[in-house]
Scaffold this motif. Structure first.
Motif, PDB file in Angstrom:
ATOM      1  N   PHE A 125     -10.318   4.732  45.430  1.00  0.00           N
ATOM      2  CA  PHE A 125     -11.532   4.945  46.221  1.00  0.00           C
ATOM      3  C   PHE A 125     -12.628   5.618  45.396  1.00  0.00           C
ATOM      4  O   PHE A 125     -13.819   5.369  45.603  1.00  0.00           O
ATOM      5  N   GLU A 126     -12.220   6.487  44.476  1.00  0.00           N
ATOM      6  CA  GLU A 126     -13.195   7.189  43.639  1.00  0.00           C
ATOM      7  C   GLU A 126     -14.014   6.224  42.789  1.00  0.00           C
ATOM      8  O   GLU A 126     -15.163   6.503  42.459  1.00  0.00           O
ATOM      9  N   VAL A 127     -13.422   5.082  42.428  1.00  0.00           N
ATOM     10  CA  VAL A 127     -14.123   4.114  41.588  1.00  0.00           C
ATOM     11  C   VAL A 127     -15.401   3.644  42.262  1.00  0.00           C
ATOM     12  O   VAL A 127     -16.466   3.581  41.648  1.00  0.00           O
ATOM     13  N   GLU A 128     -15.296   3.316  43.536  1.00  0.00           N
ATOM     14  CA  GLU A 128     -16.439   2.779  44.272  1.00  0.00           C
ATOM     15  C   GLU A 128     -17.239   3.859  44.992  1.00  0.00           C
ATOM     16  O   GLU A 128     -18.441   3.702  45.232  1.00  0.00           O
ATOM     17  N   PHE A 129     -16.551   4.951  45.331  1.00  0.00           N
ATOM     18  CA  PHE A 129     -17.203   6.026  46.084  1.00  0.00           C
ATOM     19  C   PHE A 129     -16.984   7.351  45.346  1.00  0.00           C
ATOM     20  O   PHE A 129     -16.105   8.148  45.715  1.00  0.00           O
TER      21      PHE A 129
END
Length: 315
Positions: A131-135
């Motif tokens: 999730f950190e990749v996109e957000f």
């Protein structure tokens, strides 16, 4: 939980070759392309009819994925593949095996459960990283306001939501004395609620299996038997008779809790009646679920306490 392994070993083998390529840009291009194949490709694992073969092949595939993540740490597909792979491997081939061997070797079963917990937490962390990749900053926002943090997720994120939540919840289920996991229940419930809101029919209703256990298993402390029943009914409707897991889940969680032996046996026999070749994409999952159904049936006398007949009483 959806308990088939879903990443092809063939693609993992190609990934090993990618690690040996010279030239940074070429190497990264190959890694990212193969990462896409791992996360989006059709699986030969899920259609296999030999769980032992898959159990032996999976660790190599998972370690290959981890090696690729070291090279491309922000590849969302690889991170999701790691989350799903470690979750499913831990459930199907570590945690379940612990139950099967407990009566013969308690120490080994305990060690297997501890191993499963570690694998689940590894899967959870890969899921959160995805999730950190996109957000960027997702984990910190999620800790303070999970609903708002998840608001931007879409249907494409359902696999990430599901496997992150499933791994987190499974780790807690193994060790409910772990206070750090006990306080996290709101987080994995929020992930799964978001997943089911985005794509209820995903994987033939597999999301509902989680809520059968979640609602039914805690009915005395905030859960709901009625909600568990609704999730069971929806799982059956969406599976269209192609998945054994809903029957096994309800029998193990709800029928045993209610000491409903007749229902327990009927549901497990229904699970065993499913033709595993009717839905090839569910073949491995159904074989694993049917193995558990047979094991549960073999333990019927242990799981159900028969009340003595009045005419057998002695005074």
């Amino acid at each position: 939980m959806r308990d088939c392994l879903t990443r092809p070993l063939a693609a993992a083998c190609l990934c090993v070759l990618a690690l040996g390529l010279s030239g940074c840009s070429i190497k990264m291009m190959a890694i990212n392309k193969l990462g896409d194949a791992l996360s989006e490709g059709t699986s030969s694992f899920a259609t296999d009819d030999d769980p032992e073969l898959i159990a032996g092949a999976t660790p190599f595939a998972l370690k290959t994925i981890e090696s690729l993540i070291e090279q491309s740490p922000k590849h969302r597909g690889l991170l999701t593949a790691a989350a799903s792979g470690f979750t499913q491997y831990a459930y199907a081939f570590v945690q379940m095996e612990a139950g099967y061997t407990e009566a013969q070797d308690l120490d080994r079963a305990t060690a297997q459960r501890e191993r499963a917990k570690k694998l689940y937490l590894r899967a959870r962390d890969y899921g959160l990283r995805s999730f950190e990749v996109e957000f960027p900053g997702f984990r910190e926002r999620f800790k303070t306001d999970p609903v708002t943090a998840l608001a931007k997720t879409t249907k494409k994120h359902v696999p990430q939501l599901y496997y992150t939540a499933a791994a987190w919840a499974a780790a807690f289920a193994i060790d409910k004395t772990d206070s750090s996991l006990s306080v996290d229940q709101v987080f994995f419930e929020a992930l799964m609620q978001r997943a089911i809101a985005l794509d209820e029919p995903w994987e033939l209703g597999s999301l509902h299996d989680f809520f059968i256990t979640w609602e039914g298993g805690r009915s005395s402390i905030g859960g709901s038997i009625e909600k568990a029943r609704r999730h069971f009914d929806r799982a059956l409707a969406l599976s269209n008779g192609q998945r054994a897991s809903p029957y096994v889940t309800w029998a193990e969680v709800m029928s045993v809790s209610a000491q409903n032996k007749k229902e327990f046996q009927e549901l497990l026999n229904k699970a065993l009646e499913i033709d595993v070749n009717k839905a090839p994409a569910q073949r491995l999952a159904n074989i694993i679920a049917q193995k558990r159904a047979r094991w549960l049936l073999s333990r019927t006398d242990e799981l159900f306490v028969e009340a003595p007949r009045p005419d057998a009483w002695t005074w």
